[in-house]
Design a protein around this motif. Sequence first.
Motif, short mmCIF file in Angstrom:
data_model
loop_
_atom_site.label_atom_id
_atom_site.label_comp_id
_atom_site.label_asym_id
_atom_site.label_seq_id
_atom_site.Cartn_x
_atom_site.Cartn_y
_atom_site.Cartn_z
N VAL A 132 57.79 34.93 18.59
CA VAL A 132 56.42 34.11 19.16
C VAL A 132 55.70 35.60 19.46
N GLY A 133 54.60 35.74 18.71
CA GLY A 133 54.01 36.85 19.08
C GLY A 133 52.54 36.45 19.54
N PHE A 134 51.81 37.39 20.17
CA PHE A 134 50.51 37.07 20.78
C PHE A 134 49.67 38.41 20.91
N GLU A 135 48.29 38.10 20.73
CA GLU A 135 47.26 39.10 21.21
C GLU A 135 46.08 38.26 21.81
N ASP A 136 45.81 38.79 23.00
CA ASP A 136 44.85 38.27 23.68
C ASP A 136 43.93 39.28 23.84
N THR A 137 42.59 39.70 23.29
CA THR A 137 41.72 40.68 23.70
C THR A 137 40.43 40.43 23.55
N GLN A 138 39.62 41.25 23.95
CA GLN A 138 38.09 40.95 24.21
C GLN A 138 37.57 41.03 22.57
N GLY A 139 36.51 40.35 22.54
CA GLY A 139 36.05 40.33 21.21
C GLY A 139 34.54 40.91 20.83
N ASP A 140 34.20 41.57 21.72
CA ASP A 140 32.70 42.22 21.59
C ASP A 140 32.67 43.08 20.40
N VAL A 141 33.69 43.74 20.14
CA VAL A 141 33.14 44.89 19.04
C VAL A 141 33.30 44.23 17.64
N TYR A 142 34.16 42.95 17.75
CA TYR A 142 34.31 42.08 16.42
C TYR A 142 33.06 41.37 16.09
N VAL A 164 58.59 32.52 12.71
CA VAL A 164 57.79 33.47 12.98
C VAL A 164 56.37 33.11 13.62
N ALA A 165 55.93 33.01 14.75
CA ALA A 165 54.61 32.32 15.02
C ALA A 165 53.78 33.59 15.69
N HIS A 166 52.63 33.49 15.46
CA HIS A 166 51.54 34.46 16.19
C HIS A 166 50.13 33.88 16.57
N SER A 167 49.95 33.84 17.78
CA SER A 167 48.64 33.50 18.21
C SER A 167 47.60 34.75 18.69
N GLN A 168 46.55 34.50 18.46
CA GLN A 168 45.39 35.49 18.58
C GLN A 168 44.36 34.90 19.56
N ASN A 169 43.61 35.43 20.29
CA ASN A 169 42.09 35.16 20.54
C ASN A 169 41.59 36.35 20.97
N PHE A 170 40.16 36.28 20.90
CA PHE A 170 39.21 37.28 21.19
C PHE A 170 38.19 37.13 22.24
N ILE A 171 38.72 36.08 23.29
CA ILE A 171 37.99 35.40 24.58
C ILE A 171 38.53 36.18 25.64
N ALA A 172 39.76 36.72 26.04
CA ALA A 172 40.37 37.37 26.81
C ALA A 172 39.57 38.54 27.31
N ASN A 173 39.80 38.78 28.66
CA ASN A 173 39.09 40.03 29.07
C ASN A 173 39.64 40.81 30.10
N PHE A 174 39.59 42.07 30.42
CA PHE A 174 40.26 42.58 31.63
C PHE A 174 41.86 42.38 31.77
N HIS A 175 42.27 42.20 32.69
CA HIS A 175 43.63 42.25 32.95
C HIS A 175 44.25 40.74 32.24
N ALA A 176 43.50 39.92 31.47
CA ALA A 176 43.98 38.85 30.85
C ALA A 176 44.62 39.30 29.41
N CYS A 177 43.90 40.55 28.83
CA CYS A 177 44.52 41.08 27.70
C CYS A 177 45.83 41.39 27.80
N ARG A 178 46.33 41.13 26.56
CA ARG A 178 47.86 41.40 26.12
C ARG A 178 48.07 41.62 24.66
#
Length: 405
Positions: free
Chosen positions: A155-165, A294-308
């Motif tokens: 189970v994979g994950f990426e939570d990151t800010q999306g402004d650049v995208y 194999v599962a993967h989840s991603q979002n481009f909403i998280a910010n600051f300490h929520a990113c992982r």
Amino acid sequence: MLRIGIVGCGLQAATIAGYLGIYGDEYEVVAVADYDFENARARMAQKKVRIADSCRFFHDAGKFIESVPKLDGIIIGTFCTFHTEVACQLEVLGVPLYIEKPVAISFEQVRRLYAAFRHSRVPLEVSLPMRLCPLTQRARKMMADGLVGPVRQVVGFEDTQGDVYFATWFRDAEKTGGMFLQKAVHDIDYMFYLAGGRPVEVCGMRAKVYYRGDKPYDLTCEHCSDAGTCPEGPMRTFREKGLAESVPDAAERLSWIFRGDEKTSGKHYCVRSKDIAIEDIGECIVRMDTGTHVAHSQNFIANFHACRRGARFCGDNATLEIDFHRSHLTLYSHRSGSVEHYDVDPGKLSHYGGDRELVADFLETMKTGKRARTDLIEGDGIMSTLTCLGARESADTSKFIAVSL
């Protein structure tokens, strides 16, 4: 002296070119094909690329191929739309190639690329640094030592800010192919590498739920009537997020692309534009030929300490968790209940230290012909792009998609 060519001098291509001297090798860039000479020169200067005094510049790959001098290797860093086309064009030159991911943005392209290089003598290294970074390599050794046992679920994950995208050229789906191909392609690759086996079929979902709005596509914060109330606008960027020295400073930095403190001619556009076609959340599940899921989840909403960013690998003996932001591994034993922690130094180079390994492989290929660990064919460098294309197709059709060439 290694003689290097660049076709499409994007930021990542310039970064890799600038790293070619990190092991003490002598090199120089002698030919560049790019439609924007000024930006190409600026990127190479920013990344301290060694440029030959006699370096020749061409407006397109065709002219580059017709007139290029003898080269030892070529870096492909065009917009993603042209990766396949350019690689197939350059194959005739017979020199090692390095290509940015994703290698293709459609099934038609990926199959064309596979056909062109399946039996080719030209090595094509794919930019997949997360597979080679120190953290992943340490995890690989732990798995090889039997600490985890056969992997049953990932189970994979990426939570990151999306402004650049959502504010720059990444927002153009015709140039990027969407966010599975822009981001998940990295994670899918290293998860396959650690889990073992080959993908059989994939299902996916994607949507745009946060970066929605009705603003013009080319609007910037400096000219927006809602700049004082927008959640992503200059007022909140300054007052709540503390990311600027003043509201005018925030408006300027949200409207223009900066290199350090230097403002460039590139713009940041409104992230609430109505015509942005890429997604800000997405998930996929892959069935491997070993039976592993194999599962993967991603979002481009998280910010600051929520990113992982990371994943959990559940095996018969233990669960291994990999955390890229902390450069940390945690091993949870299923037998004794013990918990072991490992910190792994990524070094100072980009992509968690993976780029230095990509460069080492490219240098070795240019000197000896040995293929890179992420070679398109021999290193399965094509597989994560193929899987992400399937995930996108599944998300848009609500069907399972076979991962097959």
